[in-house]
Structures are given as C-alpha cells and as structure tokens.
Design a protein around this motif. Structure first.
Motif, PDB file in Angstrom:
ATOM      1  N   THR A  60      -0.354  14.395  15.438  1.00  0.00           N
ATOM      2  CA  THR A  60      -1.587  13.497  15.001  1.00  0.00           C
ATOM      3  C   THR A  60      -1.011  12.809  13.510  1.00  0.00           C
ATOM      4  N   PRO A  61      -1.211  11.476  13.625  1.00  0.00           N
ATOM      5  CA  PRO A  61      -0.967  10.719  12.515  1.00  0.00           C
ATOM      6  C   PRO A  61      -2.074  11.038  11.286  1.00  0.00           C
ATOM      7  N   PRO A  62      -1.622  11.084  10.245  1.00  0.00           N
ATOM      8  CA  PRO A  62      -2.628  11.100   9.082  1.00  0.00           C
ATOM      9  C   PRO A  62      -3.827  10.062   9.367  1.00  0.00           C
ATOM     10  N   VAL A  63      -4.672  10.438   8.817  1.00  0.00           N
ATOM     11  CA  VAL A  63      -6.043   9.718   8.635  1.00  0.00           C
ATOM     12  C   VAL A  63      -5.929   8.800   7.373  1.00  0.00           C
ATOM     13  N   ARG A  64      -6.250   7.253   7.673  1.00  0.00           N
ATOM     14  CA  ARG A  64      -6.059   6.270   6.516  1.00  0.00           C
ATOM     15  C   ARG A  64      -7.322   6.380   6.096  1.00  0.00           C
ATOM     16  N   GLN A  65      -7.363   6.549   4.427  1.00  0.00           N
ATOM     17  CA  GLN A  65      -8.916   6.522   3.783  1.00  0.00           C
ATOM     18  C   GLN A  65      -9.193   4.965   3.780  1.00  0.00           C
ATOM     19  N   LYS A  66     -10.333   4.697   3.776  1.00  0.00           N
ATOM     20  CA  LYS A  66     -10.969   3.384   3.798  1.00  0.00           C
ATOM     21  C   LYS A  66     -10.920   2.977   2.444  1.00  0.00           C
ATOM     22  N   THR A  67     -10.769   1.539   2.190  1.00  0.00           N
ATOM     23  CA  THR A  67     -10.700   1.122   0.803  1.00  0.00           C
ATOM     24  C   THR A  67     -12.221   0.850   0.522  1.00  0.00           C
ATOM     25  N   LEU A  68     -12.298   0.534  -0.905  1.00  0.00           N
ATOM     26  CA  LEU A  68     -13.595   0.150  -1.335  1.00  0.00           C
ATOM     27  C   LEU A  68     -14.377  -0.944  -0.578  1.00  0.00           C
ATOM     28  N   ASP A  69     -13.619  -1.778  -0.494  1.00  0.00           N
ATOM     29  CA  ASP A  69     -14.041  -3.074   0.045  1.00  0.00           C
ATOM     30  C   ASP A  69     -14.537  -2.910   1.607  1.00  0.00           C
ATOM     31  N   GLU A  70     -13.458  -2.226   2.311  1.00  0.00           N
ATOM     32  CA  GLU A  70     -13.937  -1.597   3.614  1.00  0.00           C
ATOM     33  C   GLU A  70     -15.464  -0.772   3.732  1.00  0.00           C
ATOM     34  N   VAL A  71     -15.277  -0.135   2.737  1.00  0.00           N
ATOM     35  CA  VAL A  71     -16.675   0.930   3.017  1.00  0.00           C
ATOM     36  C   VAL A  71     -17.908   0.200   2.460  1.00  0.00           C
ATOM     37  N   VAL A  72     -17.834  -0.811   1.605  1.00  0.00           N
ATOM     38  CA  VAL A  72     -19.060  -1.457   1.418  1.00  0.00           C
ATOM     39  C   VAL A  72     -19.586  -2.495   2.127  1.00  0.00           C
ATOM     40  N   ALA A  73     -18.401  -2.995   2.963  1.00  0.00           N
ATOM     41  CA  ALA A  73     -18.510  -4.095   4.242  1.00  0.00           C
ATOM     42  C   ALA A  73     -19.831  -3.864   5.157  1.00  0.00           C
ATOM     43  N   SER A  74     -20.053  -2.316   5.268  1.00  0.00           N
ATOM     44  CA  SER A  74     -20.810  -1.991   6.261  1.00  0.00           C
ATOM     45  C   SER A  74     -22.248  -1.821   5.660  1.00  0.00           C
TER      46      SER A  74
END
Length: 208
Positions: free
Chosen positions: A10-24
């Motif tokens: 299982t590959p490590p889960v990449r944490q979302k960046t600030l810009d990725e989070v607020v895009a939604s």
C-alpha cells in the motif's frame, strides 16, 4: 524468511495541499466590477482581488486588514491562513486541516459583513510592527440586531509574505477582551464578548 515481515504493497497516502483542499469549498466571490466589501469605494478588481489571487502582497497593515475582512465576507480561508503570522494562537502547521476547520466553523455564513472603518495605523516597537484599530458591523442574514465591535489588531511584517495578522484586542459592550484568534472573526469574538459580560454581570448579581 529474513524476519522483516512482508513488504507493504500500500503506497503512502499523499496529503492534500492547501490549494487542493480549498478548491472544493464554496465561495461568495463577487464579479470583478462589484464594489469591494472592505468599503474602500473601489471595485473588487482594483482593491482586494489582486491580493486574494496572490498577485500582490499586502504593502501595509491596513491593506492586510481590508483583505482579511473581505476574505471572511467572500469565504476565502486560504487568504486568511496566508495572512496569519506564526505567532498567532490560531496558527496550525497543517494548513489543510486549518482550512477545513475554518470552512466548517469559522466563516460566519449567517452574517453579512456590512461595514469596515479603519483608523490610521499606529507604529509599533520597530518598523516591522504596526497596529490598526477598526470598527466593523455584521448583520445577521436571518434578521436581528446588527453586531458591532471595535478591534485593535497587531500586524507583523514578513519579508516574503508582507504584513501578517498576529493578535487582536476586541471591544464590545464597553468591555475589552484579549483575543488571539481569527483576526476579525466577528461573530465568534462578539459571542465571546457577550459571554464575558454576562458572566461578569451574573457574578456581580451573586455578590450583591
């Protein structure tokens, strides 16, 4: 058979960046030629929008104040995060988590940000510190009395990010409350003010 256990597939889960989070996140950003909510009399495009889009960095503490006021009004948590100094008690190294928290409970969707009146800046202890006192009015969207408060905010200058919010003292109902919080997070601060005044009145009533 080397005793190290099976290799994880299982590959490590990449944490979302600030810009990725607020895009939604849903925003309330107006059209560019609408009057800016900071009450400057200018259009959004010629006032706070370039700072919200990261095209410019705040040149003064007052400019940071105005862009943060409109960031609350327009639901732009990323700008609030980027204009907060690390010394502020709201600071969170995990900016994605911070943004989610603001989105969930810190954007004051029940209020319309009505007016902002900023007083002239006060110099701090050195050229990298300034204070701005301001008056703001928020109106409940579902009716009720306008919420008015006065805050004296401390701003610190960063060479790369410009002027950042660090601390605030808010006054409501003639009481000063020391706030290390959202910096203009009006409804929350006003509620704190009301609770403090109510507690003080209750204590005085008991004592009497």
């Amino acid at each position: 058979g080397r005793g190290f256990g099976a290799a994880s597939s299982t590959p490590p889960v990449r944490q979302k960046t600030l810009d990725e989070v607020v895009a939604s996140f849903e925003t309330c950003v107006p059209v560019a030629d609408a009057l800016c909510a900071c009450c400057s009399g200018l259009t959004y495009a010629t006032c706070c929008q370039p700072y919200h889009l990261r095209e410019r960095m705040p040149e003064t503490a007052t400019r940071t104040l105005r862009t943060r006021f409109t960031a609350f009004a327009y639901r732009l948590p990323a700008h609030l995060i980027r204009t907060t100094h690390p010394s502020c008690s709201d600071w969170d190294d995990d900016q994605a988590r911070w943004a989610r928290r603001l989105h969930r409970e810190g954007m004051f969707d029940g209020y319309h940000f009505e007016t902002l009146e900023a007083e002239p800046e006060e110099a701090g202890s050195d050229h990298d510190e300034a204070f701005v006192s301001f008056r703001a009015t928020l109106v409940p969207r579902e009716g009720g009395a306008p919420q008015r408060f006065v805050e004296r905010s401390q701003f610190l200058r960063d060479d790369e990010a410009g002027w950042l919010y660090a601390h605030g003292d808010i006054r409501s109902d003639d009481s000063w409350i020391d706030v290390q919080g959202d910096g203009g997070a009006a409804a929350q601060l006003l509620e704190s003010a009301r609770k403090s005044v109510s507690a003080q009145e209750a204590q005085e009533g008991t004592a009497g």
